[in-house]
Structure formats: structure tokens, C-alpha cells
Design a protein around this motif. Sequence first.
Motif, PDB file in Angstrom:
ATOM      1  N   UNK A 120    -146.661  46.933 -20.894  1.00 43.32           N
ATOM      2  CA  UNK A 120    -147.681  45.595 -20.851  1.00 43.32           C
ATOM      3  C   UNK A 120    -149.045  46.388 -20.400  1.00 43.32           C
ATOM      4  N   UNK A 121    -148.838  47.171 -19.431  1.00 44.31           N
ATOM      5  CA  UNK A 121    -150.213  47.859 -18.852  1.00 44.31           C
ATOM      6  C   UNK A 121    -150.561  49.100 -19.730  1.00 44.31           C
ATOM      7  N   UNK A 122    -149.797  49.676 -20.468  1.00 42.95           N
ATOM      8  CA  UNK A 122    -150.307  50.503 -21.449  1.00 42.95           C
ATOM      9  C   UNK A 122    -151.075  49.989 -22.358  1.00 42.95           C
ATOM     10  N   UNK A 123    -150.653  49.012 -22.977  1.00 41.24           N
ATOM     11  CA  UNK A 123    -151.264  48.275 -24.015  1.00 41.24           C
ATOM     12  C   UNK A 123    -152.684  47.725 -23.443  1.00 41.24           C
ATOM     13  N   UNK A 124    -152.491  47.218 -22.164  1.00 36.04           N
ATOM     14  CA  UNK A 124    -153.808  46.587 -21.687  1.00 36.04           C
ATOM     15  C   UNK A 124    -155.032  47.692 -21.662  1.00 36.04           C
ATOM     16  N   UNK A 125    -154.648  48.726 -21.053  1.00 39.05           N
ATOM     17  CA  UNK A 125    -155.568  49.943 -20.911  1.00 39.05           C
ATOM     18  C   UNK A 125    -155.980  50.466 -22.038  1.00 39.05           C
ATOM     19  N   UNK A 126    -155.136  50.501 -23.152  1.00 39.21           N
ATOM     20  CA  UNK A 126    -155.435  50.918 -24.482  1.00 39.21           C
ATOM     21  C   UNK A 126    -156.584  50.252 -25.004  1.00 39.21           C
TER      22      UNK A 126
ATOM     23  N   UNK B 193    -147.445  37.861 -22.494  1.00 45.08           N
ATOM     24  CA  UNK B 193    -146.847  36.669 -23.725  1.00 45.08           C
ATOM     25  C   UNK B 193    -146.129  37.528 -24.802  1.00 45.08           C
ATOM     26  N   UNK B 194    -146.913  38.420 -25.397  1.00 47.26           N
ATOM     27  CA  UNK B 194    -146.458  39.375 -26.345  1.00 47.26           C
ATOM     28  C   UNK B 194    -145.253  40.072 -26.053  1.00 47.26           C
ATOM     29  N   UNK B 195    -145.182  40.442 -24.813  1.00 46.91           N
ATOM     30  CA  UNK B 195    -143.803  41.444 -24.347  1.00 46.91           C
ATOM     31  C   UNK B 195    -142.599  40.320 -24.235  1.00 46.91           C
ATOM     32  N   UNK B 196    -143.053  39.182 -23.599  1.00 44.95           N
ATOM     33  CA  UNK B 196    -141.963  38.254 -23.284  1.00 44.95           C
ATOM     34  C   UNK B 196    -141.192  37.630 -24.682  1.00 44.95           C
ATOM     35  N   UNK B 197    -142.316  37.619 -25.780  1.00 40.42           N
ATOM     36  CA  UNK B 197    -141.405  37.053 -26.909  1.00 40.42           C
ATOM     37  C   UNK B 197    -140.632  38.045 -27.625  1.00 40.42           C
ATOM     38  N   UNK B 198    -140.646  39.327 -26.913  1.00 38.99           N
ATOM     39  CA  UNK B 198    -139.834  40.347 -27.596  1.00 38.99           C
ATOM     40  C   UNK B 198    -138.656  40.450 -26.979  1.00 38.99           C
ATOM     41  N   UNK B 199    -138.471  39.984 -25.990  1.00 41.51           N
ATOM     42  CA  UNK B 199    -137.282  40.120 -24.962  1.00 41.51           C
ATOM     43  C   UNK B 199    -136.207  39.161 -25.477  1.00 41.51           C
TER      44      UNK B 199
END
Length: 299
Positions: free
Chosen positions: A122-128, A293-299
Motif C-alpha cells: 500500500x505504501x509503495x503505491x502511495x509513494x509512487x 480499499x484497493x488492497x482490501x478488495x484484493x484480499x
Amino acid sequence: MARTTDTDLAPHELRILVAVADAGGFSAGAAALGLTQSAVSHSVRGSEHKIGAVLFERGRSGARPTPAGEKAVAHARRVLRLLDVLVAEAREAARAEVKQGPEGPLRIAAFRSTALHLLPPVLRRLRARYPGIEPQVRIVREVGRGTAGEVADGRSDLAIATLDGAQMPAGLVASELFEESYSLVHPAGHPDPRSLPLVDWAENCGSYTRAWWSAQDWIPKATIEAEDDGAVLSLVSGGHGMAIMPALSLAGATDAIEITDLGPERPTRRVGYATTPELAGSAVVRALVRELRSAGSAL
């Protein structure tokens, strides 16, 4: 034009209250702020006079907040954070024409399994997407007020928390991200894993599992108490017992561990986020929530 009143506290007075509370004393708080002890003492006395309550118990070993002081310091942290957000959001609006995104610190409280397995991508995508955001993560045990308590006390902007009404401090807004199932974990190949001793840890039982847990006559009282879920996995993989664990905690399970489904009535827990109503609309928090939310929907 609005006027200040005799009870208004200035930002520098709020910073002094927080510094004294964090440092545990007037001298240490003064040193942290680069002020004299007399200036800090004078400011605290002024704040106490304005509020009409004693905020710190003074003693030879330092100073600690009274119940009134704990409330004042928690609100002071939140107000100071909102002042930071005010500046960052105003600057962001001024940069809107050049399409720059949100920037500034983003304080996150998370319990161990989410910090290990949910937050990193999540933090990798956020920082990107938003290089100007500076995530600061605190790992907090999910017991008592847990991660949400960090937000209520003004130490964090957003908490990744187990959503349980008995634990959620008042005054926060919360939303579910995903539901997590529990499984039986035991040494791989064991012929009768339910006969093994139970390995458990303090964060593993909440109102979301208690009813199910008490109805299982095959689960013994824990004979091994571990510090966290990572230690539980290590003990189980070493053949020292079995455990009932949520899915995210099993992301690091090795081949030495076997995971057995507990059936359609298995317990679950809801994992979500909590923040203050004021920070919920801030650009940095909204950016993080989108990624969660994007990560949660993939779990």
C-alpha cells in the motif's frame, strides 16, 4: 472580526502541553522546545488558569497529566495536527494548477500483521503516486484501545484497526476494509492436531471471536502465551502446539505449518480504518484510504 477570549489557548501553549506530557516533566519539555523551564512553567500555569483545571501532577520525578490533562493533551495533539494539515492543504490548493498531489507527513498506527503484510505494498503505491507524502508508521498492540486509541490521543492520523464497538474510542469515524477468517494451524503432518497444547497471544481474542471460542469444547486453555503472532507461528512450526489464527497472520507461514479450515461457522474479524472526522477529509488521509480499499478488495 472574531476576537480571542481569555480561555483561548494559542498554538505555542498547546505545543508546551504536549511537550511536557511527552517528556514527562517541565525541564525535559523545556529542553525539547528550546525554552527555559520558567517559561514552560508559566505557560502551563496560564493554560490551567484558562481551562480552570490542574493539568499536571508535579513531583520530584517530573510531571504527569491528570485526567483533565490527558484530555487536554489529546485534543492539543489533534489541534496541532489540524494546523499542519491546514498549511499543507492550502499549499496543495495553491499548486493545483501544476497538478501536484498531496504532500506532508501521514501518521499511521497499525497492528503487527497489517504492518507486515498489508501496509508495505500500500505504501509503495502511495509513494509512487504521491512522492510528497511521508508515511510514518507506529506498530501498536491491538489490545484495549489499540491502534484507534493512538488516533483518539492525537498521535496518529489513521489507524488500521479491528472494528469492534467495545474497543473503538468515541469521536472517531471508522469503515471496514475486509473480513478476515480464522484457521487452525498446526505442525504439518500431525495426525491429531486438536490434541496439541494451545499456543496463543494477547491480541488474538476479541468480541468477534469470544462466542465461537467459548463454544469449542476441544480448545484447551492456552498453556503457552506468546508475545505476538510471529512468535506463535514460530512455536507451532517447532512442534510446540496448535493455534487459532487470522488469515493475515498466516502470510509468513512456512511449509512446517499446516493450515486447516475451521468450516462454515469459523470465526472472522473485520479489519478497517479509523480516523477523526476532521482528518477524514484531508488529502493525505483520503489518498491512503483509496490505496487501503484497493488492497482490501484484493484480499
